[in-house]
Design an enzyme around this catalytic site. Structure first.
Site, PDB file in Angstrom:
ATOM      1  NE  ARG A 177       1.990   1.187  -2.130  1.00 55.26           N
ATOM      2  CZ  ARG A 177       1.534   2.638  -2.475  1.00 55.26           C
ATOM      3  NH1 ARG A 177       1.417   3.079  -3.563  1.00 55.26           N
ATOM      4  NH2 ARG A 177       0.925   3.240  -1.215  1.00 55.26           N
ATOM      5  CB  CYS A 235      -5.230   4.336  -3.279  1.00 53.39           C
ATOM      6  SG  CYS A 235      -5.850   6.170  -2.949  1.00 53.39           S
TER       7      CYS A 235
END
Length: 272
Positions: A177, A235
């Protein structure tokens, strides 16, 4: 052992202590897929700490947004929490959302709050008592929040940091990611990373649903031994950033904070 983490044995031995309150902070995540024997049960006398609907700013466009001081205070009082309460937080995924609850309490000035290492799966493994989940009400508590803004970073703070570089941003999403080689779970959200940020996936501080031992975590952060800047953890939406924040308690001397909007906000508000 990290001073903010307790074992299931410790909790079982202290479960009847005066002023002890156990909070179930489970935040359902489709990717984690709770096992059937965990759904519908909780540690005996646990109270549900609803991160998504009660302890987040639901008017915000981004998930799990930081609540107002008044909102947090009122919701904590509804759960019967006082300033002298000793709080143990856990979740049904082992270690996932409970550090977010811990971080919220810390940011609101509460000192006596701890995370149950391994959460409900570890508790069940030890055959400690559980009960069916049910809705309950509690005598109103007297908790008063004392906000510590140093725990939180906002979009403008991170944007300004692109030029000042006074803080180091650590992104705890997966490597794929972070590098943008897989799509983001949030539909329509572009892939990418914050400029100048570095990657350390939150899964590296966890093993078998529990935090790794202190020496293993120290090794993970050895590369920061000459880094004096403040650390900002980011995050996807501000949940797992708190996992690594907690893991570094007593290990990193650097001041630490969480970018609350994290990539969900950054990816939508920027086009770099």
């Amino acid at each position: 052992m990290n001073p903010s983490i307790v074992s299931v044995t410790w909790l079982n031995n202290h479960i009847n202590d005066e002023n002890l309150i156990v909070l179930d902070c489970t935040l359902n995540n489709q990717l984690l897929k709770l096992s059937s024997d965990i759904q519908g049960v909780q540690i005996k006398n646990a109270r549900f700490f609803d991160i998504k609907n009660k302890f987040s700013d639901t008017a915000n466009d981004f998930p799990s947004a930081y609540p107002t001081q008044m909102q947090f205070e009122e919701e904590a009082q509804t759960l019967g929490i006082n300033n002298n309460s000793v709080i143990v937080v856990y979740d049904s995924n082992g270690i996932y959302s409970s550090p977010r609850a811990w971080w919220l309490f810390k940011s609101m000035g509460h000192k006596e709050v701890y995370v149950l290492n391994g959460g409900l799966p570890e508790w069940l493994k030890s055959n400690f008592p559980v009960e069916k989940k049910s809705k309950r009400t509690y005598p109103k508590g007297s908790f008063k929040a004392k906000l510590n803004p140093d725990f939180v970073r906002r979009f403008d703070d991170v944007l300004e940091n692109l030029s000042s570089k006074k803080e180091l941003v650590i992104d705890v999403r997966s490597e794929d990611r972070f590098n943008g080689v897989v799509p983001e779970p949030r539909e329509g959200l572009r892939s990418g990373k914050i400029e100048n940020s570095i990657n350390l996936p939150y899964t590296k501080v966890i093993e078998n649903g529990k935090f790794k031992d202190e020496e293993s975590i120290k090794l993970l952060f050895k590369f920061l031994e000459n880094e004096s800047r403040n650390i900002v953890f980011s995050c996807g939406s501000g949940i797992t950033a708190c996992v690594v924040f907690l893991a570094t308690e007593g290990i990193l001397a650097n001041k630490k904070s969480v970018y609350d909007g994290s990539w969900t906000e950054w990816g939508e508000k920027t086009d770099k």
